[in-house]
Motif scaffolding. Structure first.
Motif, PDB file in Angstrom:
ATOM      1  N   GLN A  23       0.825  -1.206   0.000  1.00 59.19           N
ATOM      2  CA  GLN A  23       0.000   0.000   0.000  1.00 59.19           C
ATOM      3  C   GLN A  23       0.863   1.262   0.000  1.00 59.19           C
ATOM      4  N   TYR A  24       2.164   1.076   0.219  1.00 64.65           N
ATOM      5  CA  TYR A  24       3.104   2.197   0.282  1.00 64.65           C
ATOM      6  C   TYR A  24       4.237   1.954  -0.704  1.00 64.65           C
ATOM      7  N   GLN A  25       5.104   2.918  -0.836  1.00 61.14           N
ATOM      8  CA  GLN A  25       6.295   2.786  -1.670  1.00 61.14           C
ATOM      9  C   GLN A  25       7.509   2.561  -0.754  1.00 61.14           C
ATOM     10  N   PRO A  26       8.481   1.779  -1.200  1.00 61.82           N
ATOM     11  CA  PRO A  26       9.652   1.533  -0.344  1.00 61.82           C
ATOM     12  C   PRO A  26      10.329   2.802   0.150  1.00 61.82           C
ATOM     13  N   ASP A  27      10.385   3.843  -0.722  1.00 60.62           N
ATOM     14  CA  ASP A  27      11.079   5.059  -0.294  1.00 60.62           C
ATOM     15  C   ASP A  27      10.292   5.873   0.725  1.00 60.62           C
ATOM     16  N   GLU A  28       9.044   5.439   1.026  1.00 64.34           N
ATOM     17  CA  GLU A  28       8.271   6.078   2.081  1.00 64.34           C
ATOM     18  C   GLU A  28       8.529   5.432   3.445  1.00 64.34           C
ATOM     19  N   CYS A  29       9.191   4.275   3.430  1.00 65.68           N
ATOM     20  CA  CYS A  29       9.357   3.474   4.641  1.00 65.68           C
ATOM     21  C   CYS A  29      10.768   3.613   5.199  1.00 65.68           C
ATOM     22  N   GLU A  30      10.887   3.256   6.461  1.00 61.34           N
ATOM     23  CA  GLU A  30      12.196   3.272   7.118  1.00 61.34           C
ATOM     24  C   GLU A  30      12.753   1.849   7.165  1.00 61.34           C
ATOM     25  N   PHE A  31      14.012   1.692   6.799  1.00 61.75           N
ATOM     26  CA  PHE A  31      14.673   0.395   6.808  1.00 61.75           C
ATOM     27  C   PHE A  31      15.849   0.442   7.781  1.00 61.75           C
ATOM     28  N   VAL A  32      15.881  -0.511   8.697  1.00 62.12           N
ATOM     29  CA  VAL A  32      16.973  -0.587   9.675  1.00 62.12           C
ATOM     30  C   VAL A  32      17.463  -2.028   9.734  1.00 62.12           C
ATOM     31  N   PRO A  33      18.774  -2.257   9.613  1.00 58.12           N
ATOM     32  CA  PRO A  33      19.278  -3.634   9.710  1.00 58.12           C
ATOM     33  C   PRO A  33      19.141  -4.148  11.141  1.00 58.12           C
ATOM     34  N   LEU A  34      18.790  -5.421  11.257  1.00 60.01           N
ATOM     35  CA  LEU A  34      18.649  -6.053  12.564  1.00 60.01           C
ATOM     36  C   LEU A  34      19.822  -6.991  12.793  1.00 60.01           C
ATOM     37  N   GLU A  35      20.424  -6.886  13.962  1.00 56.44           N
ATOM     38  CA  GLU A  35      21.485  -7.825  14.337  1.00 56.44           C
ATOM     39  C   GLU A  35      20.818  -9.035  14.963  1.00 56.44           C
ATOM     40  N   GLN A  36      20.227  -9.845  14.132  1.00 58.71           N
ATOM     41  CA  GLN A  36      19.436 -10.982  14.609  1.00 58.71           C
ATOM     42  C   GLN A  36      19.841 -12.222  13.836  1.00 58.71           C
ATOM     43  N   GLY A  37      20.340 -13.216  14.543  1.00 65.24           N
ATOM     44  CA  GLY A  37      20.760 -14.441  13.882  1.00 65.24           C
ATOM     45  C   GLY A  37      22.189 -14.341  13.367  1.00 65.24           C
ATOM     46  N   LEU A  38      22.816 -15.474  13.142  1.00 67.35           N
ATOM     47  CA  LEU A  38      24.211 -15.519  12.723  1.00 67.35           C
ATOM     48  C   LEU A  38      24.372 -15.888  11.258  1.00 67.35           C
ATOM     49  N   THR A  39      23.278 -16.227  10.585  1.00 67.15           N
ATOM     50  CA  THR A  39      23.406 -16.694   9.211  1.00 67.15           C
ATOM     51  C   THR A  39      22.646 -15.823   8.218  1.00 67.15           C
ATOM     52  N   ASN A  40      21.455 -15.375   8.567  1.00 71.59           N
ATOM     53  CA  ASN A  40      20.600 -14.661   7.633  1.00 71.59           C
ATOM     54  C   ASN A  40      20.770 -13.146   7.750  1.00 71.59           C
ATOM     55  N   GLU A  41      20.249 -12.434   6.750  1.00 73.99           N
ATOM     56  CA  GLU A  41      20.243 -10.973   6.770  1.00 73.99           C
ATOM     57  C   GLU A  41      18.824 -10.522   7.096  1.00 73.99           C
ATOM     58  N   ASN A  42      18.665  -9.689   8.115  1.00 76.77           N
ATOM     59  CA  ASN A  42      17.343  -9.271   8.574  1.00 76.77           C
ATOM     60  C   ASN A  42      17.223  -7.752   8.546  1.00 76.77           C
ATOM     61  N   TRP A  43      16.052  -7.290   8.089  1.00 67.72           N
ATOM     62  CA  TRP A  43      15.777  -5.857   8.017  1.00 67.72           C
ATOM     63  C   TRP A  43      14.444  -5.545   8.666  1.00 67.72           C
ATOM     64  N   LEU A  44      14.414  -4.491   9.473  1.00 69.10           N
ATOM     65  CA  LEU A  44      13.187  -3.999  10.080  1.00 69.10           C
ATOM     66  C   LEU A  44      12.623  -2.884   9.201  1.00 69.10           C
ATOM     67  N   ILE A  45      11.364  -3.044   8.806  1.00 68.31           N
ATOM     68  CA  ILE A  45      10.681  -2.041   7.986  1.00 68.31           C
ATOM     69  C   ILE A  45       9.589  -1.389   8.823  1.00 68.31           C
ATOM     70  N   THR A  46       9.593  -0.074   8.880  1.00 68.49           N
ATOM     71  CA  THR A  46       8.530   0.664   9.558  1.00 68.49           C
ATOM     72  C   THR A  46       7.709   1.399   8.511  1.00 68.49           C
TER      73      THR A  46
END
Length: 292
Positions: A23-46
């Motif tokens: 319903q939104y555009q990616p450039d309208e959202c906030e992206f923050v990397p999460l230091e979660q897990g030792l193998t995968n890449e995780n991102w928090l989207i607000t």
């Protein structure tokens, strides 16, 4: 906005497919990397809405096969577990299980809880109850069977061919630990297999959640208790309370399970971090002394 990784830029091409987020555009959202897990890449989207809804994109590591991870089975398991309110359901998954999107749980991990100097004793009842509910989940026969001997052999098959390994000393320790830590006959249940404190989240209402089911499979329920106990560095008194709340097992059985899980953990890190031969020898030797 935090600079995006190449992996994130790639999965954002599917943004229009993601329910709620599209319903939104990616450039309208906030992206923050999460230091979660030792193998995968995780991102928090607000999201930029009034409720500030948040989601997590988990981009799965490319070495899943090496680590014996089966994301299709994990997805099926999460779908069932989410109905018990143990972890959130998946909002969207890539057809090839390259990544998926799920709601973010706002709260503290039990690792953060403990780092603040708070006692884990008052969480033992909730941990035991959550694990009991997970272990009673109906199972599917095609889910991976977790046999500690088979898994250690799987890891050894990748470690021993390394020409840098001191094979004589390491193989002697392998034989000793394999003999002492053979799995015993046990009930088969759905097990998380990575119940360390970082995978437990206490949400804002005080409810407890268990995330990251990528190593889950059909195994011995006491292994989940053992990993949690080791991660929390529980005292023998707290171990007794945990077992009492769970409703079965003895301290001796828990100690054996801890040793089996430590053996697996040492080998997992040896592959994941390309552990030096001397370090691996030292860690295996320390475990062998405990086993004696």
């Amino acid at each position: 906005m935090t600079p995006h990784s190449h992996a994130l830029i790639d999965v954002l091409k599917d943004w229009r497919l993601w329910p709620t987020l599209n319903q939104y555009q990616p450039d309208e959202c906030e992206f923050v990397p999460l230091e979660q897990g030792l193998t995968n890449e995780n991102w928090l989207i607000t999201l930029p809405n009034e409720t500030k809804q948040q989601f997590v994109i988990r981009i799965n590591a490319k070495n899943a096969k090496v680590l014996n991870i089966h994301h299709q089975n994990e997805y099926e398991i999460v779908e069932g577990i989410s109905q018990l309110n143990i972890c959130p359901a998946i909002t969207y998954k890539d057809a090839n299980y390259k990544y998926w999107v799920r709601p973010y749980i706002s709260g503290d991990t039990l690792a953060e809880y403990q780092n603040r100097g708070l006692s884990m004793t008052d969480k033992l009842q909730s941990v035991a109850d959550t694990l009991k509910r997970a272990h009673c989940q109906p199972i599917q026969n095609h889910w991976p069977s977790v046999n500690t001997f088979v898994r250690t052999e799987f890891f050894w098959a990748q470690i021993l061919p390394n020409p840098a390994m001191q094979k004589d000393g390491i193989e002697a320790l392998k034989h000793q630990l394999d003999s002492a830590l053979q799995p015993i006959t046990h009930q088969v249940a759905l097990c998380h297999m990575d119940t360390n404190l970082h995978n437990w989240i206490v949400d804002e209402s005080g409810s407890l959640h268990l995330i990251d089911w990528e190593y889950a499979g059909l195994g011995n329920p006491i292994w989940d208790l053992a990993v949690f106990s080791d991660s929390a560095k529980l005292s023998q008194s707290d171990d007794s309370k945990l077992l009492e709340f769970y409703g079965k097992y003895t301290l001796d059985e828990l100690e054996l399970a801890k040793q089996q899980m430590e053996y697996l953990s040492i080998l997992w890190f040896a592959i994941q971090e390309n552990t030096h031969s001397n370090t691996l020898m030292c860690e295996l030797n320390n475990l062998a002394i405990r086993v004696k």
